[in-house]
Design an enzyme around this catalytic site. Sequence first.
Site, short mmCIF file in Angstrom:
data_model
loop_
_atom_site.label_atom_id
_atom_site.label_comp_id
_atom_site.label_asym_id
_atom_site.label_seq_id
_atom_site.Cartn_x
_atom_site.Cartn_y
_atom_site.Cartn_z
N PRO A 89 0.81 -1.22 0.00
CA PRO A 89 0.00 0.00 0.00
C PRO A 89 0.84 1.27 0.00
O PRO A 89 0.33 2.36 -0.21
CB PRO A 89 -0.85 -0.11 1.28
CG PRO A 89 -0.29 -1.24 2.06
CD PRO A 89 0.54 -2.07 1.15
N GLU A 116 1.56 -8.71 8.72
CA GLU A 116 1.45 -7.27 9.02
C GLU A 116 2.46 -6.46 8.23
O GLU A 116 2.29 -5.27 8.02
CB GLU A 116 1.61 -7.02 10.51
CG GLU A 116 0.35 -7.34 11.32
CD GLU A 116 0.10 -8.83 11.51
OE1 GLU A 116 0.94 -9.65 11.09
OE2 GLU A 116 -0.95 -9.17 12.09
N ARG A 153 -4.29 -7.24 -20.28
CA ARG A 153 -5.17 -6.70 -21.31
C ARG A 153 -4.42 -5.84 -22.33
O ARG A 153 -4.89 -5.61 -23.43
CB ARG A 153 -6.31 -5.89 -20.67
CG ARG A 153 -7.17 -6.74 -19.76
CD ARG A 153 -8.27 -5.97 -19.06
NE ARG A 153 -9.34 -5.63 -19.98
CZ ARG A 153 -9.47 -4.48 -20.59
NH1 ARG A 153 -8.59 -3.52 -20.38
NH2 ARG A 153 -10.46 -4.26 -21.41
N ASP A 168 -11.44 1.41 -24.22
CA ASP A 168 -11.81 1.33 -22.81
C ASP A 168 -11.72 2.67 -22.11
O ASP A 168 -11.00 3.54 -22.54
CB ASP A 168 -10.84 0.39 -22.07
CG ASP A 168 -11.16 -1.05 -22.33
OD1 ASP A 168 -12.31 -1.34 -22.70
OD2 ASP A 168 -10.24 -1.87 -22.18
CL1 6GU Z 1 -0.42 -3.70 -3.16
N1 6GU Z 1 -1.08 -4.55 -0.75
C1 6GU Z 1 -1.80 -4.50 0.37
N2 6GU Z 1 -1.56 -5.38 1.32
N3 6GU Z 1 -2.76 -3.62 0.57
C2 6GU Z 1 -3.00 -2.76 -0.42
C3 6GU Z 1 -2.29 -2.75 -1.61
C4 6GU Z 1 -1.31 -3.67 -1.76
N4 6GU Z 1 -2.75 -1.75 -2.40
C5 6GU Z 1 -3.71 -1.19 -1.70
N5 6GU Z 1 -3.86 -1.77 -0.51
#
Ligand code: 6GU
Length: 259
Positions: A89, A116, A153, A168
């Site tokens: 994330p 985690e 794609r 698209d």
């Molecule tokens: Cl790539 N991994 C995780 N664990 N959570 C996420 C993510 C990735 N992208 C958004 N949330």
Amino acid sequence: MDVYILTLFPGMFPPVVNASIIKRAQEQDLVRIRTVDLRDFARGAHKTVDDYPYGGGPGMVLKPEPVFEAVDWVRQDLGRNPFVALLTPQGQSFNADLAKELAEKADLVLIAGHYEGFDERIRCLAHMEVSIGDYVLTGGELAAMVVLDASIRFVPGVLGDKDSALQDSFSDGLLEGPQYTRPAEYRGLKVPEILLTGRHEDISRWRRKEAIRRTLKRRPELLETACLTFEDRCLLEQVINEEKANEARGDNCGHYQTN
Ligand code: 6GU
């Protein structure tokens, strides 16, 4: 294109990669997808892949060794250095441009962490870190599937209709306009007359205009960076005027009533 997905949960992938367009792409040998179980690279009788964080704190941390060794194995298997993307994330936001960029890689490794967190040194393996949005998933697996699906794609030949990826949403910076199929009228809801005329040039212009309208109404910020021709700008002006007129009339563009 060769894709290797490094994961602790390889069982999550077959239902997704063995269905629909991704399945066909593999059958046509346009992409080869392999999941690599990180646990196969864990050491000791217990095959430990995670450990307590140094310095204390909640949760477990993915150890570096299984991930480094899995990447080593992929390198050997390929005989080349693949492009490595780490799903986290904290990564760069995934979008259509990044999907196109990844689709051009001959070999792609996607590292899906779980737990985690992962040992910071794992980041050294990655050429890029990718996030699919501002929320936290329990693991990178679903994110890896999203990245894989959207990227495949753009691999030439994967989509049946050669230019359907080009039509698209987002491919030219605009949302796609509305589409209809038969019947021409259903429960009083009619297909726009123009689509039934067979006048292809008028239909093309109408489609472009409705894509612009949809983008203006839903994602106006996209219009600032979209590639608009002079004709597109004229259509945008028409749409703006029409929408103003609709607003003045108090038109709330008819939500279908079920009773
Ligand atoms: Cl790539 N991994 C995780 N664990 N959570 C996420 C993510 C990735 N992208 C958004 N949330």
